[in-house]
Write an enzyme that holds these catalytic residues in place. Structure first.
Site, PDB file in Angstrom:
ATOM      1  N   GLU A  13      13.243  -8.394   2.158  1.00 48.89           N
ATOM      2  CA  GLU A  13      12.325  -7.303   2.550  1.00 48.89           C
ATOM      3  C   GLU A  13      13.068  -5.973   2.442  1.00 48.89           C
ATOM      4  OE1 GLU A  13       9.868  -8.055   5.925  1.00 48.89           O
ATOM      5  OE2 GLU A  13       9.719  -5.935   6.482  1.00 48.89           O
ATOM      6  N   LEU A  63      12.342   1.665   2.212  1.00 54.94           N
ATOM      7  CA  LEU A  63      13.106   2.831   1.760  1.00 54.94           C
ATOM      8  C   LEU A  63      13.651   3.628   2.940  1.00 54.94           C
ATOM      9  CD1 LEU A  63      10.237   3.495  -0.598  1.00 54.94           C
ATOM     10  CD2 LEU A  63      12.532   3.710  -1.545  1.00 54.94           C
ATOM     11  N   SER A  64      12.804   3.819   3.928  1.00 52.58           N
ATOM     12  CA  SER A  64      13.195   4.621   5.087  1.00 52.58           C
ATOM     13  C   SER A  64      13.789   3.723   6.161  1.00 52.58           C
ATOM     14  CB  SER A  64      11.968   5.364   5.643  1.00 52.58           C
ATOM     15  OG  SER A  64      10.993   4.434   6.086  1.00 52.58           O
ATOM     16  N   ASP A  94       1.522 -15.394   6.318  1.00 50.36           N
ATOM     17  CA  ASP A  94       1.231 -16.806   6.085  1.00 50.36           C
ATOM     18  C   ASP A  94       1.443 -17.177   4.620  1.00 50.36           C
ATOM     19  OD1 ASP A  94       0.739 -17.267   8.716  1.00 50.36           O
ATOM     20  OD2 ASP A  94      -1.445 -17.310   8.549  1.00 50.36           O
ATOM     21  N   ARG A 113       5.018  10.868  -2.790  1.00 49.94           N
ATOM     22  CA  ARG A 113       4.651  10.555  -1.398  1.00 49.94           C
ATOM     23  C   ARG A 113       5.779  10.982  -0.449  1.00 49.94           C
ATOM     24  NH1 ARG A 113       4.357   4.593   1.452  1.00 49.94           N
ATOM     25  NH2 ARG A 113       3.670   5.386   3.475  1.00 49.94           N
ATOM     26  N   PRO A 170       0.800  -1.225   0.000  1.00 47.04           N
ATOM     27  CA  PRO A 170       0.000   0.000   0.000  1.00 47.04           C
ATOM     28  C   PRO A 170       0.832   1.275   0.000  1.00 47.04           C
ATOM     29  CG  PRO A 170      -0.747  -1.514   1.722  1.00 47.04           C
ATOM     30  CD  PRO A 170       0.453  -2.139   1.097  1.00 47.04           C
ATOM     31  N   ASN A 171       0.369   2.223  -0.786  1.00 46.57           N
ATOM     32  CA  ASN A 171       0.924   3.590  -0.843  1.00 46.57           C
ATOM     33  C   ASN A 171       2.291   3.675  -1.508  1.00 46.57           C
ATOM     34  OD1 ASN A 171      -1.270   4.943   0.605  1.00 46.57           O
ATOM     35  ND2 ASN A 171      -0.583   3.703   2.334  1.00 46.57           N
ATOM     36  N   ARG A 224       6.584   1.345  13.806  1.00 51.50           N
ATOM     37  CA  ARG A 224       7.263   0.826  12.608  1.00 51.50           C
ATOM     38  C   ARG A 224       8.472  -0.048  12.952  1.00 51.50           C
ATOM     39  NH1 ARG A 224       5.035   4.136   8.475  1.00 51.50           N
ATOM     40  NH2 ARG A 224       4.518   6.191   9.298  1.00 51.50           N
TER      41      ARG A 224
HETATM   42  C1  DQA Z   1       7.992   1.763   4.188  1.00 47.96           C
HETATM   43  C2  DQA Z   1       7.990   1.966   5.696  1.00 47.96           C
HETATM   44  C3  DQA Z   1       6.617   1.656   6.282  1.00 47.96           C
HETATM   45  O1  DQA Z   1       6.629   1.874   7.688  1.00 47.96           O
HETATM   46  C4  DQA Z   1       5.581   2.561   5.659  1.00 47.96           C
HETATM   47  O2  DQA Z   1       4.299   2.219   6.144  1.00 47.96           O
HETATM   48  C5  DQA Z   1       5.603   2.502   4.174  1.00 47.96           C
HETATM   49  C6  DQA Z   1       6.901   2.580   3.520  1.00 47.96           C
HETATM   50  C7  DQA Z   1       9.349   2.162   3.567  1.00 47.96           C
HETATM   51  O3  DQA Z   1       9.593   1.752   2.445  1.00 47.96           O
HETATM   52  O4  DQA Z   1      10.114   2.894   4.184  1.00 47.96           O
HETATM   53  O5  DQA Z   1       4.588   2.456   3.511  1.00 47.96           O
HETATM   54  O6  DQA Z   1       7.779   0.387   3.898  1.00 47.96           O
END
Ligand code: DQA
Length: 144
Positions: A97, A100-101, A86, A18, A10-11, A110
Site C-alpha cells: 500500500e 504519497l502524503s 474483501d 491535484r 479515486p482522484n 486519514r
Molecule cells: C492519498 C492519501 C489519502 O488520504 C487521500 O484521500 C488520497 C491520496 C495519498 O496518496 O497520499 O486520495 O492516498
C-alpha cells in the site's frame, strides 16, 4: 507471470494538478514510467489501472490473480473501502500500500487504513518515490 498491477483509486488520475503542495508535481504517467523502469530488469511489465469507483477497482483486483504482485494507492478508500478490502483478502500475491502524503501527519480521518492490515507492507509520505520503493520491495519479496 510477468505483469505487475499498479492500482490507483479515486482522484489519483489527476496527480500533478491535484493539490501539488501535498501530492507533488509528478503525474500518474510519470509514476507509471518510474515503476516500469524499476522492474524492467526482472522482465516485469506494468499494468496500470486508475479508477474513480470502488467497484471498478474490485474488478481490477479480481482480474489480476495472475500478476506477480501489486502496488496499490487506494486514495480515500483506505478509510472505509470495505468491499475493496474483501477483494484484496482473496488477492493471492504480495502487495504494497502506498500513500504519497504522510497520512499520519494529516487529518484524523486519514489515520486508519482498513486495507493496510492485509498488505505485505506500506509506504507513506515519500511522494512519488514511494511507488518506486514499493516496486523495489516487490522485487525482493517475489521469488525469482
Ligand atoms: C492519498 C492519501 C489519502 O488520504 C487521500 O484521500 C488520497 C491520496 C495519498 O496518496 O497520499 O486520495 O492516498
Amino acid at each position: 507471470m510477468t505483469e505487475l498491477l499498479l492500482l490507483n483509486g479515486p482522484n489519483l488520475g489527476i496527480l500533478g494538478r491535484r493539490e501539488p503542495e501535498i501530492y507533488g508535481t509528478d503525474t500518474l504517467a510519470d509514476i507509471e514510467e518510474s515503476v516500469a523502469r524499476e522492474v524492467a530488469e526482472r522482465g516485469w511489465k506494468v499494468t496500470s489501472v486508475q479508477r474513480e469507483s470502488e467497484g471498478e477497482l474490485i474488478q481490477a483486483v479480481q482480474g489480476a490473480y495472475d500478476t506477480v504482485g501489486a502496488i496499490i494507492n487506494p486514495g480515500a478508500l483506505m478509510i472505509a473501502g470495505w468491499s475493496l478490502r474483501d477483494a484484496l483478502a482473496s488477492y493471492p500475491r504480495p502487495w504494497i500500500e502506498v500513500h504519497l502524503s504522510n497520512v499520519w501527519a494529516r487529518e484524523d480521518f486519514r489515520h486508519t487504513s482498513v486495507l493496510a492490515p492485509l498488505a505485505d507492507g506500506a509506504i507513506v509520505g515519500l511522494g512519488a518515490d514511494g511507488y518506486r520503493l514499493a516496486a523495489q520491495a516487490l522485487l525482493v519479496k517475489v521469488p525469482r
